[in-house]
Design a protein around this motif. Sequence first.
Motif, PDB file in Angstrom:
ATOM      1  N   ASP A 204       0.839  -1.208   0.000  1.00  0.00           N
ATOM      2  CA  ASP A 204       0.000   0.000   0.000  1.00  0.00           C
ATOM      3  C   ASP A 204       0.869   1.252   0.000  1.00  0.00           C
ATOM      4  OD1 ASP A 204      -2.431  -1.460   0.333  1.00  0.00           O
ATOM      5  OD2 ASP A 204      -2.098  -1.535   2.502  1.00  0.00           O
ATOM      6  N   ALA A 205       1.875   1.250   0.890  1.00  0.00           N
ATOM      7  CA  ALA A 205       2.716   2.445   1.045  1.00  0.00           C
ATOM      8  C   ALA A 205       3.484   2.733  -0.238  1.00  0.00           C
ATOM      9  CB  ALA A 205       3.674   2.252   2.224  1.00  0.00           C
ATOM     10  N   GLU A 206       3.952   1.677  -0.908  1.00  0.00           N
ATOM     11  CA  GLU A 206       4.789   1.851  -2.102  1.00  0.00           C
ATOM     12  C   GLU A 206       4.032   2.403  -3.307  1.00  0.00           C
ATOM     13  OE1 GLU A 206       6.532  -2.026  -2.198  1.00  0.00           O
ATOM     14  OE2 GLU A 206       7.891  -1.493  -0.533  1.00  0.00           O
ATOM     15  N   VAL A 207       2.713   2.444  -3.257  1.00  0.00           N
ATOM     16  CA  VAL A 207       1.944   3.114  -4.319  1.00  0.00           C
ATOM     17  C   VAL A 207       1.321   4.413  -3.788  1.00  0.00           C
ATOM     18  CG1 VAL A 207       1.516   1.040  -5.677  1.00  0.00           C
ATOM     19  CG2 VAL A 207      -0.080   1.656  -3.831  1.00  0.00           C
ATOM     20  N   LEU A 208       1.890   4.899  -2.680  1.00  0.00           N
ATOM     21  CA  LEU A 208       1.397   6.118  -2.013  1.00  0.00           C
ATOM     22  C   LEU A 208      -0.078   5.991  -1.604  1.00  0.00           C
ATOM     23  CD1 LEU A 208       3.197   9.073  -3.898  1.00  0.00           C
ATOM     24  CD2 LEU A 208       3.653   8.172  -1.604  1.00  0.00           C
ATOM     25  N   ASN A 222      -5.464   6.326  -3.889  1.00  0.00           N
ATOM     26  CA  ASN A 222      -4.843   5.814  -5.111  1.00  0.00           C
ATOM     27  C   ASN A 222      -5.388   4.424  -5.450  1.00  0.00           C
ATOM     28  OD1 ASN A 222      -3.130   7.737  -6.242  1.00  0.00           O
ATOM     29  ND2 ASN A 222      -1.412   7.201  -4.898  1.00  0.00           N
ATOM     30  N   ALA A 223      -5.743   4.234  -6.712  1.00  0.00           N
ATOM     31  CA  ALA A 223      -6.404   3.009  -7.162  1.00  0.00           C
ATOM     32  C   ALA A 223      -5.586   1.753  -6.884  1.00  0.00           C
ATOM     33  CB  ALA A 223      -6.694   3.111  -8.664  1.00  0.00           C
ATOM     34  N   GLU A 224      -4.260   1.880  -6.910  1.00  0.00           N
ATOM     35  CA  GLU A 224      -3.404   0.688  -6.787  1.00  0.00           C
ATOM     36  C   GLU A 224      -3.306   0.152  -5.361  1.00  0.00           C
ATOM     37  OE1 GLU A 224      -2.594   3.617  -7.961  1.00  0.00           O
ATOM     38  OE2 GLU A 224      -1.755   3.466  -9.983  1.00  0.00           O
ATOM     39  N   ALA A 225      -3.772   0.917  -4.370  1.00  0.00           N
ATOM     40  CA  ALA A 225      -3.590   0.503  -2.965  1.00  0.00           C
ATOM     41  C   ALA A 225      -4.651  -0.517  -2.570  1.00  0.00           C
ATOM     42  CB  ALA A 225      -3.633   1.722  -2.055  1.00  0.00           C
ATOM     43  N   SER A 226      -4.508  -1.743  -3.060  1.00  0.00           N
ATOM     44  CA  SER A 226      -5.615  -2.705  -2.963  1.00  0.00           C
ATOM     45  C   SER A 226      -5.797  -3.292  -1.567  1.00  0.00           C
ATOM     46  CB  SER A 226      -5.455  -3.802  -4.006  1.00  0.00           C
ATOM     47  OG  SER A 226      -4.125  -4.223  -4.061  1.00  0.00           O
ATOM     48  N   ASP A 227      -4.714  -3.573  -0.852  1.00  0.00           N
ATOM     49  CA  ASP A 227      -4.866  -4.125   0.506  1.00  0.00           C
ATOM     50  C   ASP A 227      -5.611  -3.127   1.389  1.00  0.00           C
ATOM     51  OD1 ASP A 227      -3.315  -6.262  -0.321  1.00  0.00           O
ATOM     52  OD2 ASP A 227      -1.461  -5.495   0.567  1.00  0.00           O
ATOM     53  N   LEU A 228      -5.154  -1.887   1.302  1.00  0.00           N
ATOM     54  CA  LEU A 228      -5.731  -0.833   2.136  1.00  0.00           C
ATOM     55  C   LEU A 228      -7.209  -0.621   1.800  1.00  0.00           C
ATOM     56  CD1 LEU A 228      -5.095   1.241   4.299  1.00  0.00           C
ATOM     57  CD2 LEU A 228      -4.056   2.701   2.556  1.00  0.00           C
ATOM     58  N   GLN A 229      -7.538  -0.666   0.514  1.00  0.00           N
ATOM     59  CA  GLN A 229      -8.939  -0.481   0.115  1.00  0.00           C
ATOM     60  C   GLN A 229      -9.824  -1.570   0.713  1.00  0.00           C
ATOM     61  OE1 GLN A 229      -9.652   0.361  -4.052  1.00  0.00           O
ATOM     62  NE2 GLN A 229      -7.689   1.415  -4.205  1.00  0.00           N
TER      63      GLN A 229
END
Length: 265
Positions: A204-208, A222-229
């Motif tokens: 999550d952190a690495e895609v801001l 950010n769309a790429e942060a899938s775990d966090l979503q």
Amino acid sequence: MPKHFLMCRPEYFTVEYAINPWMHPEAGADRDVAVRQWEGLKAAYEELGHEVSLIDPIEGLPDMVFAANGALVVGGRAYGARFAYPQRGPEGPAYLRWFAERGYPTLEPAHVNEGEGDFLTLDDVILAGTGFRTDVVAHQEAQEYLGRPVISLTLVDPRFYHLDTALFPLDGRNVAYYPDAFSPGSLAVLRRMFPDAVIATARDAEVLGLNAVSDGTNVVINAEASDLQLELKRRGYEVIPVDLSELRKAGGGPKCCTLEIRGEN
Ligand SMILES: NC(=[NH2+])NCCC[C@H](N)C(=O)O
């Protein structure tokens, strides 16, 4: 509760210098794509019922799109920014002028600080980052001017050079954060203050992914942060994914593009 944000269209956006590890001037960035993605973020806020004001971009200030860094506005008062790197220096006065012209009391800071990049406001306290950009003395300056307790947190990973790249408020009382971005002492402070925090993964952190904006119900992320979503949805938040991949080439995400204007009380 609708929020009021200040944003700056990336009309002069480029990656022409490197002041954080995300920036690679040799690889460049596509300004048209950046503008389109930024328009998507602005539209997302407006669809949620938030108000967006705009500040005119200035030619030669490619990072001015990152409005969060322009000031810290709490209780209707604007504490100005003083940038760590000369490339962004003129942004501080430009943002402060925007507030002064609209009648906000303003303070020109004596100490280096990068506005909401390093100051995140909760109901009772302001969390403040130091280690890469904002001088810890500015934390005291902000506390004196704004009359809110400021808690200093030390950042240790250069990829997460602003507090808003490693932590975001979920509401006025709780936060999400990436533990490895913080010094051991600061991590202990976070654990003590926020036992129920959402803990982000390295992915999550690495895609801001931590550079998100929550209004307490909806989280623009950010769309790429899938775990966090997934975790946010599990906790009952409405997740609004946005694509800001072009602006990430300068080390910024949704929160970086967004300065919250908090009125009196
Ligand atoms: N609030 C933020 N984290 N803003 C991102 C700022 C990015 C900008 N290129 C800088 O390094 O200063």
